[in-house]
Design an enzyme around this catalytic site. Structure first.
Site, PDB file in Angstrom:
ATOM      1  N   GLY A  12      45.621  46.973  45.532  1.00 39.41           N
ATOM      2  CA  GLY A  12      46.975  46.523  45.191  1.00 39.41           C
ATOM      3  C   GLY A  12      47.106  45.014  45.390  1.00 39.41           C
ATOM      4  N   ARG A  73      41.659  49.050  40.039  1.00 39.19           N
ATOM      5  CA  ARG A  73      40.930  50.023  40.853  1.00 39.19           C
ATOM      6  C   ARG A  73      39.829  50.607  39.959  1.00 39.19           C
ATOM      7  NH1 ARG A  73      44.388  50.575  45.434  1.00 39.19           N
ATOM      8  NH2 ARG A  73      46.531  50.186  44.835  1.00 39.19           N
ATOM      9  N   ASP A 128      50.470  46.377  53.259  1.00 36.65           N
ATOM     10  CA  ASP A 128      50.631  47.528  54.147  1.00 36.65           C
ATOM     11  C   ASP A 128      50.308  47.254  55.615  1.00 36.65           C
ATOM     12  OD1 ASP A 128      51.261  48.982  51.863  1.00 36.65           O
ATOM     13  OD2 ASP A 128      49.186  49.581  51.523  1.00 36.65           O
ATOM     14  N   GLN A 253      58.833  45.109  46.662  1.00 41.50           N
ATOM     15  CA  GLN A 253      58.240  44.710  47.946  1.00 41.50           C
ATOM     16  C   GLN A 253      56.910  43.979  47.776  1.00 41.50           C
ATOM     17  OE1 GLN A 253      58.706  48.242  50.940  1.00 41.50           O
ATOM     18  NE2 GLN A 253      58.998  49.044  48.897  1.00 41.50           N
TER      19      GLN A 253
HETATM   20  P1  ATP Z   1      45.152  48.756  48.929  1.00 37.39           P
HETATM   21  O1  ATP Z   1      45.263  48.767  50.414  1.00 37.39           O
HETATM   22  O2  ATP Z   1      46.055  47.797  48.290  1.00 37.39           O
HETATM   23  O3  ATP Z   1      45.195  50.119  48.333  1.00 37.39           O
HETATM   24  P2  ATP Z   1      42.309  48.862  48.706  1.00 37.39           P
HETATM   25  O4  ATP Z   1      41.242  47.833  48.638  1.00 37.39           O
HETATM   26  O5  ATP Z   1      42.236  49.796  49.884  1.00 37.39           O
HETATM   27  O6  ATP Z   1      43.693  48.145  48.606  1.00 37.39           O
HETATM   28  P3  ATP Z   1      41.363  50.934  46.920  1.00 37.39           P
HETATM   29  O7  ATP Z   1      41.874  51.402  45.612  1.00 37.39           O
HETATM   30  O8  ATP Z   1      41.173  51.910  48.005  1.00 37.39           O
HETATM   31  O9  ATP Z   1      42.308  49.718  47.363  1.00 37.39           O
HETATM   32  O10 ATP Z   1      39.926  50.234  46.694  1.00 37.39           O
HETATM   33  C1  ATP Z   1      39.777  49.218  45.722  1.00 37.39           C
HETATM   34  C2  ATP Z   1      38.491  49.426  44.970  1.00 37.39           C
HETATM   35  O11 ATP Z   1      37.372  49.289  45.856  1.00 37.39           O
HETATM   36  C3  ATP Z   1      38.317  50.798  44.354  1.00 37.39           C
HETATM   37  O12 ATP Z   1      38.998  50.975  43.143  1.00 37.39           O
HETATM   38  C4  ATP Z   1      36.806  50.833  44.151  1.00 37.39           C
HETATM   39  O13 ATP Z   1      36.446  50.078  43.009  1.00 37.39           O
HETATM   40  C5  ATP Z   1      36.290  50.104  45.386  1.00 37.39           C
HETATM   41  N1  ATP Z   1      35.876  51.069  46.434  1.00 37.39           N
HETATM   42  C6  ATP Z   1      36.678  51.845  47.219  1.00 37.39           C
HETATM   43  N2  ATP Z   1      35.964  52.634  48.033  1.00 37.39           N
HETATM   44  C7  ATP Z   1      34.665  52.374  47.777  1.00 37.39           C
HETATM   45  C8  ATP Z   1      33.422  52.859  48.292  1.00 37.39           C
HETATM   46  N3  ATP Z   1      33.366  53.804  49.259  1.00 37.39           N
HETATM   47  N4  ATP Z   1      32.263  52.339  47.780  1.00 37.39           N
HETATM   48  C9  ATP Z   1      32.294  51.413  46.822  1.00 37.39           C
HETATM   49  N5  ATP Z   1      33.434  50.912  46.292  1.00 37.39           N
HETATM   50  C10 ATP Z   1      34.592  51.368  46.753  1.00 37.39           C
END
Ligand code: ATP
Length: 320
Positions: A12, A73, A128, A253
């Site tokens: 995000g 994502r 978050d 937000q």
């Molecule tokens: P937010 O907190 O805003 O949701 P985030 O980085 O946690 O941010 P995610 O959608 O969980 O958001 O992860 C972003 C991207 O990271 C995913 O769409 C994917 O491309 C990559 N990703 C997530 N988990 C893995 C994993 N275990 N191995 C490799 N790539 C990953």
């Protein structure tokens, strides 16, 4: 010795990501590195969407919310074959190392890429505040201030109409936005995923505030993904003499110009990430602990327990 680094935002978006990008680009250029922009996170990396940046590429962005690089994502990035395509694209573009700005999912991707030979450093960019390796994530303070401004406005009308405002805030399974907003706004109740949802206790408390304490209004701050805020507001109208009204703040937000706090945090973290890459470090993430900018292995960061907000919630209880 690395010559060219990449920068990307993933997951995000959050206000202050641009300030981090600016710091990374300018800090890297000042130290003789080249910088490549990777569009839309891991998606753009796999699709080979990258371009060379210069100092002017990041002009005028420090004040802007969102991310100039775009974000996306890509669940398939967990697949090694998909990551291999990304690694090939990075090699073709001469990218030796990357700064990945995002949340814990982004960190996992960064760790997986580091294991495949491209050093990555993670920077916590999410509203978050759900990254335990940093006291604050980039964007949290701005989002919090947006929430506060909105709740303050609701309070004006709530007290005029003997209303109970149920305000749903973001947080994605982390109650920090609710806790900090509730404390800042003098909310009567704060409901978080960590504390759990006890509807009978919530209604009993509001009944007490209404009938015994004779409160003119009540503000209930509730984290998203716990219950239907509208249904809770309806129950409050039925059980108490407050007129229950729900407001789901939603994506407002996530937007807006970053606060000074987020700009400074992002700037310090961006510079630190470049320093780590120059020193040959990979698979680490940057954080701010006790006002110091620090780093630790991502694997260690992901294994940390959640920050406890019990003390803040107890303080809140004492002040109602
Ligand atoms: P937010 O907190 O805003 O949701 P985030 O980085 O946690 O941010 P995610 O959608 O969980 O958001 O992860 C972003 C991207 O990271 C995913 O769409 C994917 O491309 C990559 N990703 C997530 N988990 C893995 C994993 N275990 N191995 C490799 N790539 C990953």
């Amino acid at each position: 010795m690395i010559k060219r680094i990449g920068v990307m935002t993933s997951g995000g978006d959050s206000p202050g990501m641009n300030a981090a990008i600016r710091a990374i680009v300018r800090s890297a250029l000042a130290q003789g590195l080249e910088v490549v922009a990777i569009e839309d996170g891991y998606k753009g990396m796999v699709e080979g969407r990258m371009w060379q940046m210069n100092s002017r590429s990041v002009s005028d962005i420090i004040i802007r919310g969102g991310t100039m690089l775009g974000t996306a994502r890509l669940p398939e990035f967990t697949d090694r074959a998909v990551r291999s395509t990304a690694v090939r694209n990075l090699r073709e573009n001469g990218v030796d190392a990357i700064v990945c700005i995002g949340g814990d999912g982004t960190y996992r991707g960064a760790m997986a890429l580091t294991d495949m030979g491209i050093n990555c450093i993670g920077i916590p960019g999410t509203i978050d505040n759900d990254v335990a390796s940093s006291d604050y994530t980039i964007g949290f303070d701005t989002a919090l201030n947006t929430v506060i401004q909105n709740i303050d406005k609701l309070r004006d009308t709530s007290s005029s109409h003997h209303r109970c405002s149920v305000v749903e805030v973001m947080g994605n399974h982390c109650g920090d936005l609710a806790v900090f907003a509730g404390l800042s706004c003098g909310a009567e109740l704060i409901i978080t995923p960590e504390k759990g949802y006890d509807e009978a206790a919530i209604l009993a408390k509001l009944k007490h505030l209404d009938e015994v304490r004779k409160k003119r209004h009540a503000i209930v701050v509730i984290s998203e993904k716990i219950t239907d805020a509208n249904a809770l507001a309806k129950k409050i109208s039925e059980v108490t003499s407050f007129s229950g009204r729900a407001t789901v703040l939603g994506h407002i937000q996530r937007g807006g110009s970053p606060t000074a706090f987020d700009r400074v945090l992002a700037t310090r973290m961006g510079d630190k990430a470049v320093e780590l890459l120059i020193n040959g470090v990979g698979g680490h993430c940057v954080g701010m602990l006790k006002n110091e900018i620090v780093s630790m292995p991502i694997a260690e960061a992901l294994a940390l327990p959640r920050k406890s907000r019990d003390e803040l919630l107890a303080l809140h209880e004492r002040l109602i």
